[in-house]
Design a protein around this motif. Structure first.
Motif, PDB file in Angstrom:
ATOM      1  N   ALA A 122       0.833  -1.206   0.000  1.00 36.49           N
ATOM      2  CA  ALA A 122       0.000   0.000   0.000  1.00 36.49           C
ATOM      3  C   ALA A 122       0.866   1.253   0.000  1.00 36.49           C
ATOM      4  O   ALA A 122       2.057   1.209   0.306  1.00 36.49           O
ATOM      5  CB  ALA A 122      -0.899   0.000   1.238  1.00 36.49           C
ATOM      6  N   VAL A 140       1.795   4.848   1.596  1.00 33.86           N
ATOM      7  CA  VAL A 140       1.790   5.500   2.905  1.00 33.86           C
ATOM      8  C   VAL A 140       1.136   6.873   2.754  1.00 33.86           C
ATOM      9  O   VAL A 140       1.566   7.682   1.934  1.00 33.86           O
ATOM     10  CB  VAL A 140       3.225   5.649   3.451  1.00 33.86           C
ATOM     11  CG1 VAL A 140       3.221   6.386   4.779  1.00 33.86           C
ATOM     12  CG2 VAL A 140       3.891   4.290   3.565  1.00 33.86           C
ATOM     13  N   LEU A 155      -2.343   3.673   5.719  1.00 37.43           N
ATOM     14  CA  LEU A 155      -2.031   3.095   4.418  1.00 37.43           C
ATOM     15  C   LEU A 155      -3.259   3.066   3.539  1.00 37.43           C
ATOM     16  O   LEU A 155      -4.383   2.951   4.034  1.00 37.43           O
ATOM     17  CB  LEU A 155      -1.495   1.668   4.595  1.00 37.43           C
ATOM     18  CG  LEU A 155      -0.286   1.512   5.510  1.00 37.43           C
ATOM     19  CD1 LEU A 155       0.016   0.046   5.731  1.00 37.43           C
ATOM     20  CD2 LEU A 155       0.902   2.237   4.929  1.00 37.43           C
ATOM     21  N   ASP A 157      -4.446   1.006   0.001  1.00 36.31           N
ATOM     22  CA  ASP A 157      -4.098   0.013  -1.030  1.00 36.31           C
ATOM     23  C   ASP A 157      -5.022   0.095  -2.240  1.00 36.31           C
ATOM     24  O   ASP A 157      -5.105  -0.836  -3.021  1.00 36.31           O
ATOM     25  CB  ASP A 157      -4.109  -1.395  -0.444  1.00 36.31           C
ATOM     26  CG  ASP A 157      -5.505  -1.918  -0.167  1.00 36.31           C
ATOM     27  OD1 ASP A 157      -6.473  -1.118  -0.179  1.00 36.31           O
ATOM     28  OD2 ASP A 157      -5.638  -3.131   0.056  1.00 36.31           O
ATOM     29  N   ARG A 176      -8.533   2.556   3.270  1.00 38.63           N
ATOM     30  CA  ARG A 176      -7.471   2.986   4.182  1.00 38.63           C
ATOM     31  C   ARG A 176      -7.486   2.120   5.423  1.00 38.63           C
ATOM     32  O   ARG A 176      -8.542   1.681   5.872  1.00 38.63           O
ATOM     33  CB  ARG A 176      -7.695   4.429   4.613  1.00 38.63           C
ATOM     34  CG  ARG A 176      -7.445   5.425   3.540  1.00 38.63           C
ATOM     35  CD  ARG A 176      -7.628   6.844   4.073  1.00 38.63           C
ATOM     36  NE  ARG A 176      -7.316   7.796   3.037  1.00 38.63           N
ATOM     37  CZ  ARG A 176      -8.198   8.280   2.186  1.00 38.63           C
ATOM     38  NH1 ARG A 176      -9.462   7.900   2.252  1.00 38.63           N
ATOM     39  NH2 ARG A 176      -7.825   9.135   1.260  1.00 38.63           N
ATOM     40  N   TYR A 189       5.457   3.641  -1.430  1.00 34.56           N
ATOM     41  CA  TYR A 189       4.772   2.353  -1.258  1.00 34.56           C
ATOM     42  C   TYR A 189       5.595   1.456  -0.352  1.00 34.56           C
ATOM     43  O   TYR A 189       6.829   1.458  -0.409  1.00 34.56           O
ATOM     44  CB  TYR A 189       4.565   1.667  -2.613  1.00 34.56           C
ATOM     45  CG  TYR A 189       3.363   2.173  -3.351  1.00 34.56           C
ATOM     46  CD1 TYR A 189       2.159   1.480  -3.326  1.00 34.56           C
ATOM     47  CD2 TYR A 189       3.419   3.366  -4.064  1.00 34.56           C
ATOM     48  CE1 TYR A 189       1.045   1.947  -3.997  1.00 34.56           C
ATOM     49  CE2 TYR A 189       2.310   3.845  -4.746  1.00 34.56           C
ATOM     50  CZ  TYR A 189       1.134   3.132  -4.702  1.00 34.56           C
ATOM     51  OH  TYR A 189       0.029   3.615  -5.366  1.00 34.56           O
TER      52      TYR A 189
END
Length: 131
Positions: free
Chosen positions: A18, A20, A34, A36, A40, A63
Motif C-alpha cells: 500500500a 503510505v 495506508l 491500497d 485505508r 509504497y
C-alpha cells in the motif's frame, strides 16, 4: 468482537502492499495510515530495538510491503511484523495478481478443486487428425 474472515476463511499471516498516507515515528515503532486502493487502514509496527535506519525512507507517497495480521483492539488495525519499501512498480502489479489468485482459490470449494483436478488427469489426450 467477531473474528475477521476473508471469503469464509480465517486469515493467518497477511501481506499488504500500500501507499503510505501518513507516518508517525515513536521510540517503540511507527504508526502509518495506508491506502491500497481498496481503502485505508492504520498499521502499527513495533520494535524492541531502535528503528532500523532504512525505515527513515518511509514517507507519505511511498509504497511499502508489510506482513503481519489484523487486530481488532483497541481499534481495527494491521499489526506489522515486518515492513520494507517497495522497490519497483512491478511489485504492486504482482501483488494485485497474487491477491486475485488467492481470492479465486478461497472462493472455490476444496471438493470442486479436487474434482477439477481428477477430471483434468483423466481427460483423453487430444487426437491429431489423420492425413
Amino acid at each position: 468482537g467477531e473474528d475477521l474472515r476473508l471469503f469464509g476463511a480465517e486469515p493467518g499471516v497477511l501481506v499488504l502492499v500500500a501507499m503510505v498516507e501518513s507516518v508517525v515515528r515513536q521510540s517503540t515503532g511507527m504508526e502509518m495510515t495506508l491506502n491500497d486502493s481498496t481503502g485505508r487502514i492504520k498499521a502499527r509496527y513495533f520494535v524492541t530495538d531502535p528503528l532500523p535506519g532504512e525505515l527513515d525512507a518511509i514517507q507519505p507517497g511511498r509504497y511499502v510491503s508489510l506482513f503481519g495480521s489484523m487486530r481488532s483492539a483497541p481499534t481495527p488495525h494491521f499489526s506489522a511484523n515486518g515492513v520494507r519499501l517497495v522497490e519497483s512498480a512491478d511489485e504492486v502489479s504482482y501483488h494485485m495478481i497474487e491477491v486475485a489468485h488467492a481470492m479465486l482459490r478461497l472462493q472455490q470449494p476444496a471438493a470442486q478443486a479436487g474434482a477439477t483436478f481428477v477430471k483434468a488427469v483423466n481427460a483423453e489426450p487430444p487426437q491429431t487428425p489423420q492425413k
